[in-house]
Scaffold this motif. Sequence first.
Motif, PDB file in Angstrom:
ATOM      1  N   SER A 288       1.041   3.313  -1.255  1.00 60.90           N
ATOM      2  CA  SER A 288       0.843   1.871  -1.098  1.00 60.90           C
ATOM      3  C   SER A 288       0.579   1.198  -2.443  1.00 60.90           C
ATOM      4  O   SER A 288       1.126   0.123  -2.737  1.00 60.90           O
ATOM      5  CB  SER A 288      -0.326   1.620  -0.137  1.00 60.90           C
ATOM      6  OG  SER A 288      -0.536   0.244   0.044  1.00 60.90           O
TER       7      SER A 288
ATOM      8  N   ARG B 204       7.805  -0.503  -0.028  1.00 59.55           N
ATOM      9  CA  ARG B 204       6.784  -1.205   0.754  1.00 59.55           C
ATOM     10  C   ARG B 204       6.897  -0.834   2.231  1.00 59.55           C
ATOM     11  O   ARG B 204       5.887  -0.632   2.913  1.00 59.55           O
ATOM     12  CB  ARG B 204       6.930  -2.718   0.572  1.00 59.55           C
ATOM     13  CG  ARG B 204       6.500  -3.217  -0.822  1.00 59.55           C
ATOM     14  CD  ARG B 204       6.937  -4.649  -1.069  1.00 59.55           C
ATOM     15  NE  ARG B 204       6.525  -5.526   0.022  1.00 59.55           N
ATOM     16  CZ  ARG B 204       7.246  -6.545   0.474  1.00 59.55           C
ATOM     17  NH1 ARG B 204       8.432  -6.817  -0.073  1.00 59.55           N
ATOM     18  NH2 ARG B 204       6.792  -7.298   1.452  1.00 59.55           N
TER      19      ARG B 204
ATOM     20  N   ALA C 276       4.001   1.140   4.339  1.00 59.20           N
ATOM     21  CA  ALA C 276       3.441   0.593   5.575  1.00 59.20           C
ATOM     22  C   ALA C 276       3.537   1.610   6.699  1.00 59.20           C
ATOM     23  O   ALA C 276       2.589   1.791   7.487  1.00 59.20           O
ATOM     24  CB  ALA C 276       4.177  -0.700   5.951  1.00 59.20           C
TER      25      ALA C 276
ATOM     26  N   GLN D  22       0.339  -2.477  10.251  1.00 58.40           N
ATOM     27  CA  GLN D  22       1.172  -1.741   9.298  1.00 58.40           C
ATOM     28  C   GLN D  22       2.471  -1.279   9.948  1.00 58.40           C
ATOM     29  O   GLN D  22       3.556  -1.342   9.340  1.00 58.40           O
ATOM     30  CB  GLN D  22       0.402  -0.541   8.731  1.00 58.40           C
ATOM     31  CG  GLN D  22      -0.798  -0.903   7.882  1.00 58.40           C
ATOM     32  CD  GLN D  22      -0.415  -1.638   6.600  1.00 58.40           C
ATOM     33  OE1 GLN D  22       0.710  -1.522   6.114  1.00 58.40           O
ATOM     34  NE2 GLN D  22      -1.349  -2.414   6.062  1.00 58.40           N
TER      35      GLN D  22
ATOM     36  N   LEU E 244       4.720  -4.234  10.256  1.00 51.85           N
ATOM     37  CA  LEU E 244       5.274  -4.575   8.949  1.00 51.85           C
ATOM     38  C   LEU E 244       6.428  -3.633   8.602  1.00 51.85           C
ATOM     39  O   LEU E 244       7.466  -4.069   8.072  1.00 51.85           O
ATOM     40  CB  LEU E 244       4.187  -4.487   7.876  1.00 51.85           C
ATOM     41  CG  LEU E 244       4.632  -4.761   6.427  1.00 51.85           C
ATOM     42  CD1 LEU E 244       5.239  -6.157   6.293  1.00 51.85           C
ATOM     43  CD2 LEU E 244       3.462  -4.571   5.466  1.00 51.85           C
ATOM     44  N   ALA E 245       6.258  -2.353   8.920  1.00 53.16           N
ATOM     45  CA  ALA E 245       7.338  -1.391   8.661  1.00 53.16           C
ATOM     46  C   ALA E 245       8.582  -1.745   9.470  1.00 53.16           C
ATOM     47  O   ALA E 245       9.703  -1.681   8.961  1.00 53.16           O
ATOM     48  CB  ALA E 245       6.868   0.020   8.977  1.00 53.16           C
TER      49      ALA E 245
END
Length: 545
Positions: free
Chosen positions: A378, A390, A394, A413, A416-417
């Motif tokens: 990260s 990124r 995540a 997370q 977000l991925a």
Amino acid sequence: MGIVDDLQRARIAFERRDWAAAYERLTAADGEPAAVGLGADDLMTLAMAAFLLGDIDACIRALQRGYRLRIDNGEVLGAVRFAYWLARVLNGRGEAAIGTGWAARAERLLADYPDDVVERGYLLIHDFFRRLDRGDFAGGLAVGEEMVSVARRHGDPDLLAQGLVCKGRLLMYSGQVPEGLATLDEAMVGVAAGELSPVFAGTVYCAMIDACQEVLDFARASAWTTALTRWCDTQPDLVPFTGQCAVHRGQILRLHAAYPEALAEFEDACRRYAALGSDAAAGLALSERGDVLRIRGEYVAAEASYDEAASYGHDAQPGRALLMMARGRVPGAVAAVRRMLAETNDPVHRSRMLAGAVEVLLAGDALREAEDAAGQLSTIADGFGCMGLRASAAYCLALVALAGEDPDRALPQARLAVQLWGELRAPYEVAQAKVLVGRAVRMLGDEDSATAELTAACRTFAEIGTVPARQEADKLIGRSTTGGLTGRELDVLRLVAVGNSNAEIAVRLVLSDKTVARHLTNIFAKLDVPSRTAAAAYARDHDLL
């Protein structure tokens, strides 16, 4: 007519990138009875044409003749140019001892010349790679900067582009990734403007794309791979750089889950490397091939591909460790990732190892180590700013949070991925992240949403043919790999999958046609498939045959 016309036609062919015609006409002119042999400039053109056709022996012979001609005429700086290319070509073919000897001879020839001649800048290229091999990144960066300075003073676009590439890669390995990528972008300006000679243009293209792949900057990698493909396509006889181009196309196809096409590109790359005699370069292609085979569940073939990559000196990690984990050899996989992390210190190469390490360490119940690895990834991703890193970071943060039974931390997370991988059009990675979303919302008590996320992921895995991921998602949904089929339904499915009609199945299983049709209706419903073809695909994907 005669030799003068042949040489003129050869030079025109070279300018229009018709390497075969240039080589044939120069060779013909060299062999004419009236000829006294090609001049040094035409020998250099002959050498470059031979190199671009993949005939390294002919290239070396022409360079040796050109070197001797320059020496005999007292043209020392011209001789240094030939010696530089001999060192470069021989080192590229794996004959490092001879290549080093030619580089040393070139340096000796320059001993009595002023410091500020452009030929010294070209010899710095060999110095740079010597430092890189020793892991002397600070020294290599200084050499790259000196190369750029010499090139700018003398207005030499080839040397400038090479110096910018060397400087950019070392900036990246020193942790200054945005600055390094910007420097590489500057090197590409010369390529895009058509300022570079063919060998340097191909070198810069491949270095740029390699750098993008190393930090998962897929947008840049895709754009420059397309440009490299166009460049190669304008030169039908080209052999060097086409192997790298095939590897890079395969990497982009793999990202988009076009696995059969990616495998074809990796295999094509290996053939092209073999034609050039660059077996060592095939290691990366074989490693990438192994990764695709592994996620498709073709474990025996994946291991063979990793083994072949290792025979060429390429350490196929973390792919090999992930394969060991998938086959239940978790202690060995954990030992492998601990070893590779201990050996890999620069942030660029470490970033490529950390995501796989997180998965393996979690499988080995090393939660604290996995959390540390995810945290490192990260931090690196934040500093590099590349979307692929990124997204990977995540995903890993969500994975370790779920292992620590912290769904509140895992869910954002994981989402977000999903978002970042979706923007990169990476269906396999999106589906993997959806699995984590499903697991997180299930832990938060939302079973309906969990089932929806897991089912969507499962459908993607089935569509793209990633059998192990599909099986894991099936288990999380509560389906077995047999989809809850009865024994008789499994018998019917297996016969459907090998092409039997309803009437043939009825005879084989001593059933009525109506009973076979009823079994098929139940199979379609339980497996959530619309047709016999889809049911047969399910049977193949889940090893039910």
